[in-house]
Design a protein around this motif. Structure first.
Motif, PDB file in Angstrom:
ATOM      1  N   PRO A 185       0.827  -1.215   0.000  1.00 30.65           N
ATOM      2  CA  PRO A 185       0.000   0.000   0.000  1.00 30.65           C
ATOM      3  C   PRO A 185       0.861   1.266   0.000  1.00 30.65           C
ATOM      4  CG  PRO A 185      -0.814  -1.568   1.622  1.00 30.65           C
ATOM      5  CD  PRO A 185       0.488  -2.112   1.115  1.00 30.65           C
ATOM      6  N   GLY A 186       0.492   2.210  -0.880  1.00 34.35           N
ATOM      7  CA  GLY A 186       1.192   3.483  -0.954  1.00 34.35           C
ATOM      8  C   GLY A 186       2.522   3.441  -1.683  1.00 34.35           C
ATOM      9  N   LYS A 187       2.923   2.287  -2.188  1.00 39.65           N
ATOM     10  CA  LYS A 187       4.218   2.131  -2.864  1.00 39.65           C
ATOM     11  C   LYS A 187       4.026   2.009  -4.371  1.00 39.65           C
ATOM     12  CE  LYS A 187       6.511   1.950   1.003  1.00 39.65           C
ATOM     13  NZ  LYS A 187       7.360   3.020   1.429  1.00 39.65           N
ATOM     14  N   THR A 188       5.158   2.037  -5.074  1.00 41.04           N
ATOM     15  CA  THR A 188       5.170   1.922  -6.531  1.00 41.04           C
ATOM     16  C   THR A 188       6.191   0.864  -6.931  1.00 41.04           C
ATOM     17  OG1 THR A 188       4.589   4.249  -6.755  1.00 41.04           O
ATOM     18  CG2 THR A 188       5.539   3.203  -8.687  1.00 41.04           C
ATOM     19  N   GLY A 189       5.857   0.091  -7.965  1.00 37.47           N
ATOM     20  CA  GLY A 189       6.775  -0.897  -8.515  1.00 37.47           C
ATOM     21  C   GLY A 189       6.797  -0.755 -10.027  1.00 37.47           C
ATOM     22  N   GLU A 190       7.595  -1.578 -10.689  1.00 40.97           N
ATOM     23  CA  GLU A 190       7.631  -1.490 -12.150  1.00 40.97           C
ATOM     24  C   GLU A 190       7.884  -2.838 -12.786  1.00 40.97           C
ATOM     25  OE1 GLU A 190      11.933  -0.104 -13.952  1.00 40.97           O
ATOM     26  OE2 GLU A 190      10.549   1.460 -13.411  1.00 40.97           O
ATOM     27  N   VAL A 191       7.350  -2.962 -14.000  1.00 39.52           N
ATOM     28  CA  VAL A 191       7.577  -4.116 -14.860  1.00 39.52           C
ATOM     29  C   VAL A 191       7.978  -3.557 -16.217  1.00 39.52           C
ATOM     30  CG1 VAL A 191       6.455  -6.032 -16.095  1.00 39.52           C
ATOM     31  CG2 VAL A 191       5.919  -5.626 -13.679  1.00 39.52           C
ATOM     32  N   ILE A 192       9.062  -4.062 -16.771  1.00 39.23           N
ATOM     33  CA  ILE A 192       9.469  -3.690 -18.131  1.00 39.23           C
ATOM     34  C   ILE A 192       9.275  -4.928 -18.988  1.00 39.23           C
ATOM     35  CG2 ILE A 192      11.354  -2.928 -19.617  1.00 39.23           C
ATOM     36  CD1 ILE A 192      12.510  -1.441 -17.198  1.00 39.23           C
ATOM     37  N   TRP A 193       8.428  -4.792 -20.016  1.00 40.10           N
ATOM     38  CA  TRP A 193       8.036  -5.963 -20.803  1.00 40.10           C
ATOM     39  C   TRP A 193       8.065  -5.651 -22.285  1.00 40.10           C
ATOM     40  CZ3 TRP A 193       8.137 -10.549 -18.919  1.00 40.10           C
ATOM     41  CH2 TRP A 193       7.647 -11.616 -19.667  1.00 40.10           C
ATOM     42  N   GLN A 194       8.615  -6.597 -23.070  1.00 42.06           N
ATOM     43  CA  GLN A 194       8.600  -6.486 -24.529  1.00 42.06           C
ATOM     44  C   GLN A 194       7.534  -7.431 -25.065  1.00 42.06           C
ATOM     45  OE1 GLN A 194      12.078  -7.725 -26.731  1.00 42.06           O
ATOM     46  NE2 GLN A 194      11.470  -6.535 -28.505  1.00 42.06           N
ATOM     47  N   PHE A 195       6.616  -6.864 -25.828  1.00 42.39           N
ATOM     48  CA  PHE A 195       5.510  -7.629 -26.416  1.00 42.39           C
ATOM     49  C   PHE A 195       5.941  -8.130 -27.780  1.00 42.39           C
ATOM     50  CE2 PHE A 195       3.705  -4.882 -23.236  1.00 42.39           C
ATOM     51  CZ  PHE A 195       2.837  -5.722 -22.568  1.00 42.39           C
ATOM     52  N   THR A 196       6.384  -9.378 -27.852  1.00 41.51           N
ATOM     53  CA  THR A 196       6.988  -9.924 -29.063  1.00 41.51           C
ATOM     54  C   THR A 196       5.994 -10.548 -30.028  1.00 41.51           C
ATOM     55  OG1 THR A 196       7.396 -12.013 -27.923  1.00 41.51           O
ATOM     56  CG2 THR A 196       9.179 -10.366 -27.895  1.00 41.51           C
ATOM     57  N   LYS A 197       4.779 -10.819 -29.560  1.00 42.70           N
ATOM     58  CA  LYS A 197       3.785 -11.492 -30.403  1.00 42.70           C
ATOM     59  C   LYS A 197       2.481 -10.712 -30.402  1.00 42.70           C
ATOM     60  CE  LYS A 197       5.857 -15.942 -29.614  1.00 42.70           C
ATOM     61  NZ  LYS A 197       5.735 -17.277 -29.086  1.00 42.70           N
ATOM     62  N   ALA A 198       1.852 -10.657 -31.566  1.00 43.45           N
ATOM     63  CA  ALA A 198       0.558  -9.989 -31.685  1.00 43.45           C
ATOM     64  C   ALA A 198      -0.518 -10.824 -31.002  1.00 43.45           C
ATOM     65  CB  ALA A 198       0.215  -9.766 -33.153  1.00 43.45           C
ATOM     66  N   GLY A 199      -1.543 -10.159 -30.536  1.00 41.85           N
ATOM     67  CA  GLY A 199      -2.640 -10.856 -29.872  1.00 41.85           C
ATOM     68  C   GLY A 199      -3.032 -10.144 -28.598  1.00 41.85           C
ATOM     69  N   LYS A 200      -3.526 -10.909 -27.638  1.00 39.20           N
ATOM     70  CA  LYS A 200      -3.980 -10.333 -26.371  1.00 39.20           C
ATOM     71  C   LYS A 200      -3.132 -10.879 -25.226  1.00 39.20           C
ATOM     72  CE  LYS A 200      -7.640 -11.138 -23.380  1.00 39.20           C
ATOM     73  NZ  LYS A 200      -8.882 -11.744 -23.104  1.00 39.20           N
ATOM     74  N   VAL A 201      -2.688  -9.980 -24.355  1.00 41.94           N
ATOM     75  CA  VAL A 201      -1.977 -10.357 -23.137  1.00 41.94           C
ATOM     76  C   VAL A 201      -2.811  -9.842 -21.975  1.00 41.94           C
ATOM     77  CG1 VAL A 201       0.127 -10.056 -21.769  1.00 41.94           C
ATOM     78  CG2 VAL A 201       0.284 -10.239 -24.272  1.00 41.94           C
ATOM     79  N   ASP A 202      -3.164 -10.729 -21.071  1.00 47.04           N
ATOM     80  CA  ASP A 202      -3.971 -10.344 -19.923  1.00 47.04           C
ATOM     81  C   ASP A 202      -3.081  -9.889 -18.775  1.00 47.04           C
ATOM     82  OD1 ASP A 202      -6.854 -11.127 -20.643  1.00 47.04           O
ATOM     83  OD2 ASP A 202      -5.721 -12.920 -21.185  1.00 47.04           O
ATOM     84  N   PHE A 203      -3.652  -9.131 -17.852  1.00 47.17           N
ATOM     85  CA  PHE A 203      -2.980  -8.824 -16.602  1.00 47.17           C
ATOM     86  C   PHE A 203      -4.012  -8.841 -15.488  1.00 47.17           C
ATOM     87  CE2 PHE A 203      -3.775  -4.634 -18.539  1.00 47.17           C
ATOM     88  CZ  PHE A 203      -4.353  -3.894 -17.510  1.00 47.17           C
ATOM     89  N   ALA A 204      -3.529  -9.091 -14.261  1.00 45.54           N
ATOM     90  CA  ALA A 204      -4.454  -9.231 -13.135  1.00 45.54           C
ATOM     91  C   ALA A 204      -3.714  -9.055 -11.825  1.00 45.54           C
ATOM     92  CB  ALA A 204      -5.114 -10.612 -13.169  1.00 45.54           C
ATOM     93  N   CYS A 205      -4.495  -8.842 -10.778  1.00 45.70           N
ATOM     94  CA  CYS A 205      -3.998  -8.925  -9.407  1.00 45.70           C
ATOM     95  C   CYS A 205      -4.410 -10.298  -8.903  1.00 45.70           C
ATOM     96  CB  CYS A 205      -4.591  -7.827  -8.522  1.00 45.70           C
ATOM     97  SG  CYS A 205      -4.035  -7.958  -6.805  1.00 45.70           S
TER      98      CYS A 205
END
Length: 192
Positions: free
Chosen positions: A134-154
């Motif tokens: 809570p109250g913090k920040t993080g990061e993800v660096i991601w390369q999307f190499t394939k066309a289509g749909k990528v999901d994300f979730a908690c």
């Protein structure tokens, strides 16, 4: 003689749990999933190549700020990117409880969520996800190499079921004839 019998019986009782872990020449403990939870439990993630690869900071083409809140929503909950693009997700937890940002296929996310319900204190170190206090920040660096749909979730217990999910639509690069990323039903779209 009676003492020897009791000692042998005790030894067999002590070894019984080990025998149940391996049978038919298969060691099930060794073939179990393999990432470590905070309580020592382990699990692994699916093949992240279906959704892309860990990105390099020097190759980031844009930064997307993502806000996570206790109303179990991401803002934004959808995003359009181009195939080959490397995105830095700066993920802020504006809520009062721990949240996660995890990229994956729908099937991977559901499988991982079931593990999280069993082992809620599981810690992660995979490049496609970040857990944010809570109250913090993080990061993800991601390369999307394939066309289509990528999901994300908690995947914190209860959060996925409450609708804390979103999607990245990856547009095919011009001139690309490669198969696209797996759809959430497990089938791939192909360009003809």
């Amino acid at each position: 003689m009676k003492k020897s019998f009791i000692a042998i019986a005790a030894a067999l009782v002590a070894l019984a749990p080990l025998a149940s872990q391996a049978h038919d020449g298969v060691d099930h403990a060794a073939s179990a999933p393999a990432a470590k939870a905070a309580d020592g439990h382990a699990h692994s993630h699916g093949d992240s190549d279906a959704i892309g690869v860990a990105g390099k900071a020097a190759k980031v083409t844009r930064t997307v700020n993502v806000d996570m809140t206790d109303n179990m929503r991401f803002t934004p909950s959808s995003l359009d990117v181009k195939q080959g693009e490397t995105v830095r997700f700066v993920v802020k937890n504006s809520g009062g409880v721990k949240h996660e940002f995890v990229l994956g296929t729908q099937a991977e996310l559901k499988e991982h969520y079931e593990l999280m319900k069993k082992f809620p204190e599981m810690e992660h170190s995979d490049p496609n996800q970040v857990t944010v206090a809570p109250g913090k920040t993080g990061e993800v660096i991601w390369q999307f190499t394939k066309a289509g749909k990528v999901d994300f979730a908690c995947l914190q217990p209860g959060h996925y079921d409450a609708g804390m999910k979103g999607a990245v639509t990856v547009a095919a690069a011009k001139g690309s004839t490669k198969p696209t990323a797996a759809k959430s039903d497990g089938h791939a779209d192909h360009k003809h």
